[in-house]
Design a protein around this motif. Sequence first.
Motif, short mmCIF file in Angstrom:
data_model
loop_
_atom_site.label_atom_id
_atom_site.label_comp_id
_atom_site.label_asym_id
_atom_site.label_seq_id
_atom_site.Cartn_x
_atom_site.Cartn_y
_atom_site.Cartn_z
N ASP A 1 37.77 42.96 139.84
CA ASP A 1 39.22 42.87 140.07
C ASP A 1 39.50 42.45 141.52
OD1 ASP A 1 39.87 43.60 137.52
OD2 ASP A 1 40.68 45.57 138.03
N GLU A 2 38.81 43.10 142.45
CA GLU A 2 39.02 42.80 143.88
C GLU A 2 38.71 41.34 144.18
OE1 GLU A 2 36.65 45.50 146.10
OE2 GLU A 2 37.82 47.29 145.54
N LEU A 3 37.62 40.86 143.60
CA LEU A 3 37.23 39.47 143.82
C LEU A 3 38.29 38.51 143.27
CD1 LEU A 3 35.27 37.21 144.61
CD2 LEU A 3 34.07 37.62 142.43
N ILE A 4 38.74 38.78 142.05
CA ILE A 4 39.75 37.93 141.43
C ILE A 4 41.01 37.88 142.29
CG2 ILE A 4 41.35 37.76 139.47
CD1 ILE A 4 39.06 38.88 137.71
N ARG A 5 41.45 39.06 142.77
CA ARG A 5 42.68 39.12 143.56
C ARG A 5 42.52 38.44 144.92
NH1 ARG A 5 43.28 45.38 141.68
NH2 ARG A 5 44.25 44.95 139.64
N LYS A 6 41.31 38.56 145.47
CA LYS A 6 41.07 37.91 146.76
C LYS A 6 41.12 36.39 146.61
CE LYS A 6 38.20 38.08 150.87
NZ LYS A 6 37.13 38.82 151.58
N LEU B 1 28.27 25.25 128.90
CA LEU B 1 27.83 26.56 129.39
C LEU B 1 29.04 27.47 129.48
CD1 LEU B 1 25.87 28.54 130.97
CD2 LEU B 1 26.63 27.33 133.04
N SER B 2 28.92 28.70 128.99
CA SER B 2 30.02 29.66 129.09
C SER B 2 29.49 31.02 129.54
CB SER B 2 30.74 29.81 127.75
OG SER B 2 31.82 30.74 127.86
N VAL B 3 30.23 31.65 130.45
CA VAL B 3 29.92 33.00 130.92
C VAL B 3 31.22 33.80 130.93
CG1 VAL B 3 29.00 34.43 132.79
CG2 VAL B 3 28.07 32.13 132.40
N ALA B 4 31.20 35.00 130.39
CA ALA B 4 32.38 35.87 130.37
C ALA B 4 32.04 37.20 131.05
CB ALA B 4 32.85 36.12 128.94
N ILE B 5 32.90 37.60 131.99
CA ILE B 5 32.65 38.79 132.81
C ILE B 5 33.83 39.75 132.69
CG2 ILE B 5 32.25 39.62 135.16
CD1 ILE B 5 31.06 36.84 135.78
N PRO B 6 33.59 41.01 132.33
CA PRO B 6 34.69 41.96 132.16
C PRO B 6 35.29 42.39 133.50
CG PRO B 6 32.60 43.09 131.89
CD PRO B 6 32.27 41.63 132.05
N ALA B 7 36.58 42.72 133.47
CA ALA B 7 37.29 43.25 134.63
C ALA B 7 37.98 44.54 134.22
CB ALA B 7 38.29 42.23 135.15
N LEU B 8 38.57 45.24 135.20
CA LEU B 8 39.20 46.52 134.91
C LEU B 8 40.67 46.34 134.54
CD1 LEU B 8 38.55 49.55 134.82
CD2 LEU B 8 39.34 49.71 137.20
N GLU B 9 41.49 45.89 135.49
CA GLU B 9 42.91 45.68 135.25
C GLU B 9 43.25 44.21 135.09
OE1 GLU B 9 44.86 47.56 138.52
OE2 GLU B 9 44.41 49.60 137.84
N GLU B 10 42.47 43.35 135.71
CA GLU B 10 42.68 41.92 135.58
C GLU B 10 42.11 41.43 134.25
OE1 GLU B 10 44.29 39.93 137.59
OE2 GLU B 10 44.60 41.31 139.27
N LYS B 11 42.52 40.24 133.84
CA LYS B 11 41.91 39.64 132.66
C LYS B 11 40.49 39.21 133.01
CE LYS B 11 46.21 37.98 130.58
NZ LYS B 11 47.01 36.81 130.14
#
Length: 367
Positions: free
Chosen positions: A306-311, A182-192
Amino acid sequence: MSIISLERNPKLKIGLEQYALTMPVKTREQLWKVAFQTFEKLGAPYWNADLVAKLLVKANLVGHDSHGIIRVPQYVERIRNKALDPAAEIRVVKDGGATMLIDGCWGFGQVAAWRTMEKTINKAKEFGICISAIFNCNHIGRLADYSSIPLGHSMIGFVMCNGPARVAPFGGAERLFNPSPLSVAIPALEEKPIVLDISTSVVAEGKLMVKRKRHENLPEGWILDKDGRASVNIEDYFEGGSILPLGGAVGYKGFGLALIIDVLAGILTGTGYASSPNFKNGNGVILGAMDVSHFRNVDEFKKEVDELIRKVRGSRKAPGFYEILIPGEPEAREEARRTRDGIYVEEETWKELLELGIELGIDVSAW
């Protein structure tokens, strides 16, 4: 096992010995040439051979050797057995607007999945979401290659597939399910972007193939032997054993995911469930794209991702850990390292590739 017997081909053996000294570390370009020239010699049009070669080498680059150049002999065997048509293109069987049913026409699975995702993205632009199903589809390789295509359109991509039975259910002792990735890809703004790509089993079968060629034993908790007993002997798997579902003591979770994917990617596509006597072989595939703009402001969505990734990345670490990696980060790091240092190809795989190249009349001196 080699496709060609060196004992029955003494000239081939001499040719192989001439080039064997160049292994085992190769560049992206060298491995692309290996796959591309092999497939082109066997009748693949340029675009098909180029795409499949690029995606196989990409798998090696990001550290998933199980889905890389090791697959070339397997694909060659299917071409020779008329199970894979290297020139085939997909055919749309049903177009429901936001849904499509695609016949992969037994071409390269990579070509079928890539072409289908391109069409799916175009549909998602109109309808906000599109889900497509593929049948008559050969092995598609690494799923993240396709779930990531919608990212460039500010879309979320997802892919799942089933395949031949290799995995035991939780508490079981026989092969009933595929590793069902299973693969899911989600776009971010400044983060990868977040790029999840996992099997629903402890390990993908391809990783067992790599371990076998490298003559390595397995970690505990990966496989059962044919009698359902835990084993670390790689040969126990290839002699009728099975892979365990993801989760260890809570392996019912991985088993549950595999069961659902077997229904969606297997039964719904018409490919059949993995252990069915009517299973069509190859991969049954479900993939889709969701256009973020049909749900909310794209930049706001990406900013919150982005916020979630950084958190997550900045959260307190457990003892013994110094960082938390987001799905997709390990692959990005490995790709940078292997681009710089080269890609290791196990000796057995490299010899097999050289045998094929020499037999096909390819000048392998540049490999």
